[in-house]
Design an enzyme around this catalytic site. Structure first.
Site, mmCIF file in Angstrom:
data_model
loop_
_atom_site.group_PDB
_atom_site.id
_atom_site.type_symbol
_atom_site.label_atom_id
_atom_site.label_comp_id
_atom_site.label_asym_id
_atom_site.label_seq_id
_atom_site.Cartn_x
_atom_site.Cartn_y
_atom_site.Cartn_z
ATOM 1 N N CYS A 48 0.152 -1.105 0.364
ATOM 2 C CA CYS A 48 -0.314 -0.298 -0.293
ATOM 3 C C CYS A 48 0.832 1.125 0.324
ATOM 4 O O CYS A 48 1.944 1.671 0.398
ATOM 5 C CB CYS A 48 -0.972 -0.050 1.029
ATOM 6 S SG CYS A 48 -1.876 1.895 1.263
ATOM 7 N N CYS A 57 -2.332 0.178 10.050
ATOM 8 C CA CYS A 57 -1.352 -1.665 9.121
ATOM 9 C C CYS A 57 0.018 -1.276 10.534
ATOM 10 O O CYS A 57 0.453 0.189 9.759
ATOM 11 C CB CYS A 57 -1.359 -1.754 8.266
ATOM 12 S SG CYS A 57 -2.471 -2.228 6.847
ATOM 13 N N CYS A 131 -6.792 0.777 -0.255
ATOM 14 C CA CYS A 131 -6.652 0.294 1.644
ATOM 15 C C CYS A 131 -6.796 -1.608 0.678
ATOM 16 O O CYS A 131 -7.332 -1.651 -0.017
ATOM 17 C CB CYS A 131 -7.738 0.602 1.956
ATOM 18 S SG CYS A 131 -7.584 -0.569 3.351
ATOM 19 N N GLN A 235 -17.044 -9.782 14.551
ATOM 20 C CA GLN A 235 -16.279 -10.566 14.599
ATOM 21 C C GLN A 235 -15.577 -9.650 13.205
ATOM 22 O O GLN A 235 -16.104 -9.169 12.146
ATOM 23 C CB GLN A 235 -15.930 -11.475 14.544
ATOM 24 C CG GLN A 235 -16.012 -12.433 15.978
ATOM 25 C CD GLN A 235 -15.113 -12.682 16.803
ATOM 26 O OE1 GLN A 235 -13.831 -11.740 16.216
ATOM 27 N NE2 GLN A 235 -15.513 -12.192 17.793
ATOM 28 N N PHE A 262 -20.927 -13.544 27.856
ATOM 29 C CA PHE A 262 -20.088 -11.798 26.641
ATOM 30 C C PHE A 262 -20.573 -12.198 25.295
ATOM 31 O O PHE A 262 -19.781 -12.403 24.876
ATOM 32 C CB PHE A 262 -18.547 -11.677 27.017
ATOM 33 C CG PHE A 262 -18.122 -11.725 27.994
ATOM 34 C CD1 PHE A 262 -18.421 -9.663 28.702
ATOM 35 C CD2 PHE A 262 -17.882 -12.214 29.121
ATOM 36 C CE1 PHE A 262 -18.061 -10.041 30.145
ATOM 37 C CE2 PHE A 262 -17.444 -12.242 30.140
ATOM 38 C CZ PHE A 262 -17.269 -11.126 30.765
ATOM 39 N N GLU A 280 -25.361 -11.760 28.325
ATOM 40 C CA GLU A 280 -24.898 -10.738 27.409
ATOM 41 C C GLU A 280 -25.347 -8.785 28.611
ATOM 42 O O GLU A 280 -26.607 -9.256 28.848
ATOM 43 C CB GLU A 280 -25.564 -10.289 26.093
ATOM 44 C CG GLU A 280 -24.791 -9.199 25.520
ATOM 45 C CD GLU A 280 -23.885 -9.035 24.903
ATOM 46 O OE1 GLU A 280 -23.441 -7.527 25.353
ATOM 47 O OE2 GLU A 280 -22.761 -9.577 25.041
ATOM 48 N N ASP A 322 -16.482 -14.669 26.003
ATOM 49 C CA ASP A 322 -15.434 -14.093 24.743
ATOM 50 C C ASP A 322 -15.166 -12.063 25.381
ATOM 51 O O ASP A 322 -16.240 -11.803 24.826
ATOM 52 C CB ASP A 322 -16.599 -13.798 23.557
ATOM 53 C CG ASP A 322 -15.380 -13.261 22.763
ATOM 54 O OD1 ASP A 322 -14.572 -13.021 22.443
ATOM 55 O OD2 ASP A 322 -16.477 -12.712 21.170
ATOM 56 N N CYS A 348 -9.193 -11.049 23.001
ATOM 57 C CA CYS A 348 -8.349 -10.100 21.755
ATOM 58 C C CYS A 348 -7.773 -9.636 22.254
ATOM 59 O O CYS A 348 -6.777 -8.243 22.253
ATOM 60 C CB CYS A 348 -9.484 -9.044 21.409
ATOM 61 S SG CYS A 348 -10.319 -8.383 22.340
#
Length: 390
Positions: A48, A57, A131, A235, A262, A280, A322, A348
């Site tokens: 890119c 990035c 992109c 996601q 979650f 949740e 999660d 994550c």
């Protein structure tokens, strides 16, 4: 004396065996006496034009083999800080141009607007002209949005543009972008129809509201369409979601009673066998999951303030969780004291995952394996799923 880069640090710099850090260096590169980088076998040409200025990035100069090793090493390093070791499986890398959601910044400069990701460690916006991470459907909207925002924004005023792929097309949320007067409303309406948007929503400071939505917007999870609330979490890539769901299903096995904590919109709950309970904190997500899957016992519950206690956990064969980046310290403490046979933990954030893994290990759980998932292509962001057994 030359040195060789042996690993990539958490923020993306190459590190020599002596501990010196060099930006944009890759394992296998050598550092010449003058400090310049001599490219090795894992150093690739960034695809890119905006790299490395664009903050979207950080690792476009790293080939797939070294990038996969980096993801695995991030997890192994985080676990090692707590004295934990486990089998780390082959990382999954989402392909280029597969991101189905993104948050872009926008700003009116003179008579035009710029739109894109912030520069690395800066509030300056890189005006995207190409992109290599966004899905083509999302990037195709960047130029039309630039023109639209040039008409709607006031000079030196900025905002945020959230894009997501829904079943019906692109879902757009404008935050901090004022739409005042009949002319502005007509301009925005024409934009929505011309671009065939699934939905356009506005948040002018009082919360998001749908401006344009020809038909109810949904996202398909495990083959089932679920109403997609404005700004709801998905996601980052469809393939990444599938890999995480497969890892969770492997950990769950043929369990007949599973708790999904979650749970969000049901990314994992909808893929699970047997009787499923889902908790949740987002009311909109709870209502969407209830409508999509009446057989799932869905509870509106803040698991930080009111985690499932040991007695409640005794009702389940497996627990899936999660949590957000902060991890799930309160819930994990109760899990560590429970007798739940298996836990599937998706995260994550390797640091909080490792912290919680240590709590579970101290409670008698063994971390059987971890699967790294690189949904945020060429970034330092790491996702993973792992299986704990007792």
């Amino acid at each position: 004396m030359t040195e060789t880069i042996v690993r990539i640090a958490a923020r993306g710099e190459g590190v020599t065996e002596s501990g010196r850090h060099f930006p944009f260096a890759v394992p296998g590169d050598t550092i010449a006496n003058d400090g310049s980088i001599v490219a090795g076998p894992h150093h690739q040409v960034p695809p890119c034009r905006h790299f490395p200025a664009c903050g979207g990035c950080q690792l476009q100069h790293v080939d797939d083999a070294a990038y996969g090793d980096y993801l695995a090493a991030r997890i192994a390093g985080a676990l090692a800080q707590h004295g934990l070791v486990t089998k780390i499986r082959e990382p999954h890398l989402s392909p280029p141009r597969s991101r189905r959601r993104a948050s872009l910044r926008t700003l009116k400069l003179g008579q035009r607007a710029v739109i894109g990701f912030n520069s690395a460690r800066s509030n300056q916006i890189v005006d995207l002209r190409e992109c290599h991470i966004l899905r083509p459907e999302l990037f195709a909207l960047v130029a039309p949005l630039r023109e639209l925002l040039g008409a709607l924004l006031k000079p030196r005023r900025g905002g945020e543009v959230q894009l997501a792929m829904a079943d019906q097309g692109v879902d757009v949320l404008l935050k901090g972008v004022g739409v005042e007067g009949l002319a502005a409303i007509e301009t925005l309406t024409e934009f929505c129809t011309q671009q065939q948007l699934a939905r356009m929503s506005l948040d002018q400071g009082l919360g998001p509201e749908a401006f344009y939505e020809p038909v109810p917007v949904t996202a398909t999870l495990s083959g089932r369409p679920v109403a997609l609330p404005i700004g709801a979490f998905l996601q980052a890539t469809e393939d990444g979601e599938a890999v995480l769901a497969a890892a969770v299903c492997e950990a769950v096995g043929e369990a007949t009673r599973t708790a999904d904590l979650f749970a969000g919109l049901g990314t994992f709950a909808l893929a699970l066998p047997g009787q499923v309970y889902a908790a949740e904190a987002s009311r909109d997500a709870v209502l969407a999951l209830k409508r999509a899957a009446p057989a799932i016992a869905v509870e509106h519950r803040d698991l930080y303030r009111r985690p499932l206690d040991v007695g409640e956990l005794a009702n389940f064969d497996v627990v899936v969780l999660d949590p957000p980046r902060a991890g799930a310290a309160e819930q994990v403490a109760n899990l560590a004291a429970s007798a739940v046979p298996r836990i599937a933990y998706v995260s994550c954030n390797p640091a909080t995952y490792a912290r919680d893994a240590k709590t579970l290990a101290d409670g008698g759980y063994a971390l059987a394996w971890v699967r790294p998932v690189g949904q945020f292509r060429w970034s330092t962001h790491v996702e993973l799923a792992g299986c704990f057994t007792k």
